[in-house]
Design an enzyme around this catalytic site. Structure first.
Site, mmCIF file in Angstrom:
data_model
loop_
_atom_site.group_PDB
_atom_site.id
_atom_site.type_symbol
_atom_site.label_atom_id
_atom_site.label_comp_id
_atom_site.label_asym_id
_atom_site.label_seq_id
_atom_site.Cartn_x
_atom_site.Cartn_y
_atom_site.Cartn_z
ATOM 1 N N HIS A 199 0.839 -1.193 0.000
ATOM 2 C CA HIS A 199 0.000 0.000 0.000
ATOM 3 C C HIS A 199 0.875 1.244 0.000
ATOM 4 C CE1 HIS A 199 -4.093 -1.656 0.810
ATOM 5 N NE2 HIS A 199 -3.352 -2.708 1.128
ATOM 6 N N GLU B 161 2.882 0.039 4.236
ATOM 7 C CA GLU B 161 2.623 1.351 3.645
ATOM 8 C C GLU B 161 3.999 1.894 3.253
ATOM 9 O OE1 GLU B 161 -0.232 2.770 3.014
ATOM 10 O OE2 GLU B 161 -1.741 2.016 4.442
#
EC number: 3.5.1.28
Length: 241
Positions: free
Chosen positions: A125, A200
């Protein structure tokens, strides 16, 4: 490209991710390029969170200020990661098969991963945080719901954190702690029965992070760091299943 089918390179060729452990051939990694290439109202369908509640099937994701979408970044980086792992003899499967259509819901992706009994699950992500915030953070399920989440998943998160940092990618200065973030709200992590993390890789709203994400060279840098993190964890897991 067929989703969920294990793929391995016919002739292992060591990638630019050097010094990779040699005992990981035959191991299985499930790669989840986060989000979908397209969305419609169906992504609002409620699915289990893994903790007794429900949440949306999928989120649309974020983008850089110039419009480069998270789903394309995760797809392109995921393909690079997959190619590098295949070149090392690791068998891989993807959660979605393209970057132009609806993909599976978050719970379906977790079920697909668990069905493969993988040695590792990694979801890719990019964040949409404040413009002043920079850097990656690695998410894991907390509080843990099983022994795998309590032990190997946290170990995986730490190894990935260390390899991203060693590759010159900065830890987040605006979220988590020391590049790690234990969370209870991510269904894919909650439902995982095998070592699982959600990375992330940076903040798409930060100029420095977005410049890296928007360039092919930057995506390769992320992929090289990711394969080091995955391979480093696999090397702690013994033999292939």
């Amino acid at each position: 490209m067929i989703v969920g089918v294990l793929v391995a390179a016919a002739t292992p060729i060591i990638s630019s991710a050097s010094a990779t452990p040699a005992n990981i051939a035959g191991m299985v990694v499930f790669i989840d390029p986060g989000h979908n290439g397209a969305n419609d109202a169906s992504i609002g369908r409620q699915v289990p969170t893994g903790r007794g509640g429900t949440k949306n099937c999928q989120a649309s994701g974020t983008s850089t200020n110039s419009g480069y979408p998270e789903h394309t970044f995760t797809w392109e980086t995921g393909l690079r990661l997959r190619a590098a792992l295949n070149a090392l003899g690791v068998r891989t499967a993807l959660s979605r098969g393209n970057d132009n259509a609806l993909g599976p819901c978050v719970d379906e992706r977790a079920n697909m991963a668990n069905a493969l009994r993988p040695n590792a699950i990694v979801s890719l992500h990019a964040d949409g945080g404040p413009a002043s915030g920079r850097g990656f953070h690695v998410n894991y399920s907390a509080p843990p719901l099983n022994a795998i989440q309590a032990g190997p998943s946290v170990q995986f998160a730490r190894i990935m954190r260390d390899q991203l940092q060693a590759s010159g990618i900065p830890k987040a200065n605006y979220i988590g702690q020391d590049g790690l973030y234990g969370r209870s709200d991510l269904a894919g992590l909650n439902l995982a029965q095998y070592p699982s993390i959600l990375v992330e890789l940076g903040n798409m709203k930060n100029p420095a992070d977005s410049a890296l994400m928007e360039s092919a060279e930057g995506r390769q840098k992320y992929a090289n760091a990711l394969v080091r993190g995955v391979a480093g964890f696999l090397a702690t897991q013994g033999q292939a299943r």
